[in-house]
Design an enzyme around this catalytic site. Structure first.
Site, PDB file in Angstrom:
ATOM      1  N   ASP A  58      49.003  18.852   0.027  1.00  0.00           N
ATOM      2  CA  ASP A  58      50.010  19.821  -0.395  1.00  0.00           C
ATOM      3  C   ASP A  58      49.885  19.933  -1.911  1.00  0.00           C
ATOM      4  O   ASP A  58      50.406  19.104  -2.649  1.00  0.00           O
ATOM      5  CB  ASP A  58      51.407  19.348   0.001  1.00  0.00           C
ATOM      6  CG  ASP A  58      52.491  20.293  -0.478  1.00  0.00           C
ATOM      7  OD1 ASP A  58      52.271  21.520  -0.472  1.00  0.00           O
ATOM      8  OD2 ASP A  58      53.568  19.800  -0.869  1.00  0.00           O
TER       9      ASP A  58
ATOM     10  N   GLU B 274      47.014  23.223   1.949  1.00  0.00           N
ATOM     11  CA  GLU B 274      47.973  24.315   2.078  1.00  0.00           C
ATOM     12  C   GLU B 274      47.639  25.410   1.078  1.00  0.00           C
ATOM     13  O   GLU B 274      47.307  25.144  -0.076  1.00  0.00           O
ATOM     14  CB  GLU B 274      49.398  23.812   1.854  1.00  0.00           C
ATOM     15  CG  GLU B 274      50.435  24.859   2.219  1.00  0.00           C
ATOM     16  CD  GLU B 274      51.827  24.300   2.261  1.00  0.00           C
ATOM     17  OE1 GLU B 274      52.337  24.065   3.373  1.00  0.00           O
ATOM     18  OE2 GLU B 274      52.408  24.098   1.184  1.00  0.00           O
TER      19      GLU B 274
ATOM     20  N   ASP C  57      56.938  16.095  -0.521  1.00  0.00           N
ATOM     21  CA  ASP C  57      55.531  16.381  -0.834  1.00  0.00           C
ATOM     22  C   ASP C  57      54.586  15.676   0.128  1.00  0.00           C
ATOM     23  O   ASP C  57      53.628  16.262   0.623  1.00  0.00           O
ATOM     24  CB  ASP C  57      55.200  15.989  -2.282  1.00  0.00           C
ATOM     25  CG  ASP C  57      55.940  16.833  -3.296  1.00  0.00           C
ATOM     26  OD1 ASP C  57      55.956  18.070  -3.135  1.00  0.00           O
ATOM     27  OD2 ASP C  57      56.492  16.262  -4.254  1.00  0.00           O
TER      28      ASP C  57
END
EC number: 3.1.21.10
Length: 171
Positions: A19, A79, A151
């Protein structure tokens, strides 16, 4: 993604989910064997806001390189950038994603990118699921006793998404 029984002799595939962030980059590592998923590790690479941006990018690059070296994933999911942020933030996030993708490719890893909607769909069954629901589903799917940080949970969600899309990619 269901947690079915593991077939005897099924190959174990290690997957790294990322991420990206210019201040905090989440990472999560899982093992996939057949339909089963097992938690390996997760965490956050935090950069020093007092350093110039190029040095922060180097911290991100070196941090993910350490994770790759330590856990030796075979597949990586990252992502993609979402559009609901300001242009300056999007540019910084794009730079961070770039060094993360470069690090993965320099290690010879198979990498796929997923939109936040696709990740949420894979984990929560709903592409507009709130962060808390994604965090809870990650905890349930990986049988964790506590929820990881947002996160790290997002990164584990990316790894789970990568696992659900990886069956036909390994040969």
């Amino acid at each position: 993604m269901s947690q079915g029984k593991v077939k005897a002799g099924a190959e174990t595939v290690r997957i790294l989910g990322i991420d990206p962030g210019s201040r905090a980059t989440g990472y999560g590592v899982i093992d996939q064997q057949g339909n089963g998923l097992t938690f390996v590790t997760c965490g956050v690479i935090r950069t020093s806001e007092k350093k110039p941006f190029p040095e922060r990018l180097e911290e991100i690059y070196n941090g993910i390189g350490e994770v790759i070296g330590a856990y030796k994933p075979q597949l990586v999911g990252v992502e993609d950038i979402f559009t609901a942020i300001n242009p300056r933030s999007a540019l910084k996030l794009g730079h961070a994603r770039g060094v993360l993708i470069l690090a993965a490719r320099q290690h010879g890893l198979l990498l796929e990118e997923y939109s936040p909607t696709v990740v949420k769909q894979a984990v929560a069954g709903y592409g507009q699921a709130p962060k808390e629901q994604v965090q809870q589903m990650v905890r349930v799917l990986l049988k964790l006793v506590a929820s990881p940080s947002h996160d790290a949970a997002d990164a584990l969600a990316v790894a789970i998404c990568r696992a659900s899309h990886s069956r036909n990619l390994l040969r």
